[in-house]
Design a protein around this motif. Structure first.
Motif: not given
Length: 838
Positions: A166, A168, A237, A242, A264, A283, A285
């Motif tokens: 990931d 982010e 998440l 986002y 995800r 995971r 949201r």
């Protein structure tokens, strides 16, 4: 500097709007205000890259930092590539037109093995050496991320660092470390050392490589403290940003809709699926976060559809309640909701009933294998009865098309399993309620490709000849009324397999294939397998060693140093269970299978049950008043960069601008409601206009002044509404009037002698060929009402435009003056307001 040169090229290439960089929600920063310029490089066409949610996420996260400017760059089409080379113009970013070589970091997103040659195109057009070892301190750092980095070895020679997992949080750590390094000074080696300490970052140059007597790659870590690289993982998440204000692309992107990632990871445990391993654990949201995010993003974008992204959206714990909440929000504005990835059994009748409240969006179901035996091998735990019920429910509720996806060449596959695909498709056809319009099916088949970090990573890939043979057999049998068969080119599959499990020896092959002209290998119109064969032979690569050879369970694998969290022992046990056709149940709600990814403290499944989401769904929808409505005629100018918008593109731009401006339009009725908006004419790409028109229908309480003010704030550069008037009587749509154009050449001249020849003729036949290749003859003397030269470079032409007998001004001028296509494409063509001539 280069922007001006690029402006001179855009008229000569396809889809010039893709290179403008002035889309809605784009972020531009003053160069003097930032310290790090970060290029987000996507090695495929704009319409593909802008459909990828990952580039939108990174763009949003990086640009949230004041000191960082993230800008996009995509692989240019072959026509633009040729122009850039001819003019010696470097590849530049969209936002500022800055050459890639002037950035601090270039980050490539690697999603697909057949995009690798495009990466070399982008580097070469930037004037940068391919190999990281050949770059000097003046060059940017080149990094990569994406699912292809889970076997990074074939590409390690090209990158300074690679992100595993990931992105982010890692991307900000990389950027912050770069800024600190820049302040402190030091060489690139010092920066790479600091980057190697970031969780999820692989620095290939810190690993040596050797090959044993069997020809197997063995890595030699340069430090005992840096022997493996564990994937970066966002444990929740809901804690990371986002994009709620994503860039709205021009043109016709592959997925032209608002994409919202709801989950995800996947715990179904399909043994062929790499994504199911590398994105573990699941995971989700939070439902209220999804609804809030969709609400904000729809307001910022004006999209007509929301797509809920997940490896299996139907497995989202609160999917029914979430869909109800979204539909309550979206139905009044005729915004559709789609679930592009669904598992048989999760696509229930109640879910379909909710989705169809606005529009029946598409469904793709993936049985993967035709026989129950083979589905047990791959752990695809679906029953044919559930599959048939899903098909019956979908078509019974009014769906006209369903798509099904299968693979051939799966481990232990027999001829009976291939025949089972044919038999299953026929049973599904029988389950379809036949009607004049309904019951259509698309069946897609591709060759199975073993991927790293899966239980099938040791398997042999089916040979090219066998793959061709099985595809031919399926093509001959999977056919019939209402049935369409599609397949992936087996030659593409064998190359994908080569790169999926390759090692460092393949970097030389990639460069050789590129030098032989390989580009856009994932596009059938550009794919050239013969050139790949030439490159493979020239480099002495044994393609069978990487593809059709079964691996020994004990042999070292090129990706052994990359840790997904799922242990190699677990994968080995899953391979044994596959041979025994033993099921591994979903661990989302059941017992843990000890794959190794969860520590149940910071890393664990994150789910939200329906009970906790009930409040998020809200109440019942508030329907908007359906009338009364009144027609408005909107006048607008299309100047400057807006001249590059095609007609359908322009229609979407206006519809979304009205939606963002919160101007309610009347919608059509029926299965596919759309705004009632009608345009006067379709201007050719490259033509400007001072006064175009369209008609809309709005409620009586909406003022004209409000429309002009609000919508102009939402239109991209070059489009501006100049007037808005009520249509008092029923119009006969747009009256046909003579239309004047002014054409100014750049680098060419109009011949007065040619003009006099035309004026002296009684007839001037012109052969026009439409897009379908149909030709007809038009007499230009009947079409051209006036033609005068204002100067040797400028002509004024007035054309009679009638349905079925209209000609583009460039075609007229080319016929009369013998001007080349390029000369006329570079000309400035301005359409003036139409008038009634005496």
């Amino acid at each position: 500097m280069f922007r001006q040169f690029l402006q001179e090229i855009y008229p000569l290439v396809r889809h010039p709007s893709h290179y403008l960089g002035n889309e809605v929600n784009v972020i531009r920063k003053a160069p003097e205000a930032v310290r790090l310029r970060f290029a987000l490089a996507f090695p495929d066409l704009y319409e593909v890259g802008m459909s990828h949610v990952g580039i939108q996420i990174l763009y949003h996260i990086l640009n949230a930092r004041e000191q960082i400017a993230a800008e996009r760059v995509f692989a240019p089409r072959v026509d633009l590539e040729a122009k850039l080379r001819k003019k010696r113009i470097p590849l530049c970013s969209l936002e500022s037109g800055t050459p890639l070589s002037d950035f601090g970091i270039i980050g490539f997103s690697l999603l697909y093995e057949l995009n690798f040659t495009n990466m070399l195109t982008m580097l070469e057009l930037s004037g940068m050496p391919f190999y990281s070892r050949d770059r000097n301190p003046s060059h940017p750092l080149v990094i990569a991320g994406g699912p292809c980095t889970f076997n990074p070895e074939p590409l390690t020679d090209f990158f300074d660092a690679m992100v595993i997992g990931d992105g982010e949080e890692v991307v900000l750590e990389l950027a912050d470390t770069w800024l600190e390094w820049k302040d402190a000074g030091g060489d690139r080696q010092a920066l790479l050392k600091r980057w190697s300490r970031i969780h999820g970052v692989y620095v290939p140059s810190f690993f040596g490589v050797d090959f044993d007597s069997r020809g197997l790659q063995v890595l030699k870590p340069g430090s005992s403290e840096y022997r493996t690289v564990a994937k970066a993982l966002v444990s929740d998440l809901n804690r990371v940003p986002y994009p709620d204000c994503p860039v709205v692309p021009f043109g016709n992107p592959i997925h032209d809709r608002l994409n919202v990632e709801i989950c995800r990871g996947c715990t179904r445990g399909c043994r062929f699926c790499q994504a199911g391993v590398i994105y573990r654990p699941v995971r989700e949201r939070a439902p209220d976060a999804v609804l809030s995010l969709a609400e904000r993003a729809l307001a910022w974008t004006g999209y007509e559809e929301v797509s809920l992204l997940s490896l299996s959206a139907g497995d989202y714990s609160a999917i029914q309640v979430l869909i109800e909440g979204l539909m309550n929000r979206c139905e009044p504005e005729k915004i559709a909701v789609s679930l592009p990835s669904l598992r048989v059994g999760s696509l229930t009748e109640s879910l379909m009933t909710q989705i169809k409240r606005v529009r029946k969006t598409g469904f793709t179901i993936a049985p993967e294998a035709g026989s129950q035996r083979l589905r047990e091998v791959i752990n695809k735990n679906i029953a044919e009865q559930d599959l048939e019920e899903t098909v019956q429910n979908a078509f019974g509720l009014g769906w006209q098309l369903m798509k099904f996806y299968f693979m051939n060449g799966l481990p232990t596959e027999t001829e009976a399993d291939i025949e089972a695909i044919v038999a299953l498709v026929r049973r599904l056809q029988k389950a379809c309620p036949r009607s004049r319009r309904g019951g259509n099916m698309t069946v897609s088949v591709s060759t199975f490709i073993p991927k790293a970090h899966t239980p099938f990573q040791w398997c042999a890939q089916m040979s090219l000849d066998e793959s061709r043979s099985k595809i031919r057999m399926l093509r001959s049998k999977v056919k019939g009324r209402g049935l369409r068969f599609k397949w992936q080119n087996p030659e593409m599959s064998i190359l994908e397999g080569l790169w999926a499990r390759g090692d460092r020896r393949l970097s030389r092959l990639l460069v050789k294939a590129y030098e032989l002209g390989c580009r856009f290998d994932g596009w059938s119109e550009h794919f050239q397998f013969k050139r790949w064969e030439e490159a493979i032979e020239a480099c002495g690569v044994d393609i069978g060693f990487y593809t059709s050879r079964a691996r020994d369970l004990s042999e070292p694998l090129p990706w052994d140093h990359i840790e997904t969290g799922v242990s190699k022992e677990f994968l080995r046990l899953e391979w044994e269970k596959a041979l025994g056709r033993t099921e591994t149940p979903d661990c989302r709600d059941g017992e843990c299978h000890l794959c190794g990814v969860c520590d149940f403290e910071t890393v664990k499944p994150v789910t939200f049950e329906a009970d906790a989401a009930v409040q998020a769904a809200g109440g019942t929808p508030t329907r908007k008043d359906e009338g009364p409505f009144k027609k408005l005629r909107v006048s607008y100018a299309k100047r400057g960069p807006a001249r590059y918008f095609g007609h359908l593109e322009l229609v979407r731009i206006f519809m979304r601008a009205f939606k963002r401006a919160r101007v309610p339009l009347r919608f059509s009725k029926g299965f596919h409601p759309s705004p009632k908006i009608s345009f006067e004419s379709a201007l050719p790409v490259g033509t400007e206009s001072l006064a175009e028109q369209c008609t809309i229908q709005v409620p009586l309480n909406v003022s004209r002044e409000t429309i002009v003010e609000r919508v102009n704030q939402e239109l991209p550069e070059g489009l501006i509404i100049t007037g808005c008037n009520w249509v008092e009587q029923r119009p006969s749509e747009f009256a046909q009037k003579p239309v004047p154009y002014t054409v100014t050449l750049k680098g060419g001249r109009f011949s007065e002698a040619n003009l006099n020849v035309f004026l002296g003729k009684e007839a001037w036949p012109f052969l026009e060929t439409n897009r379908k290749g149909r030709a007809k003859t038009i007499d230009l003397k009947l079409v051209v009402k006036e033609l005068t030269l204002l100067s040797p470079e400028t002509a004024k032409i007035i054309l009679e435009e009638k349905p079925g007998n209209s000609v583009r001004p460039t075609d007229v001028l080319a016929s009369i003056f013998g001007l080349s296509e390029e000369t006329l494409k570079l000309a400035t063509i301005i359409k003036s307001p139409a008038f009634i001539s005496n």
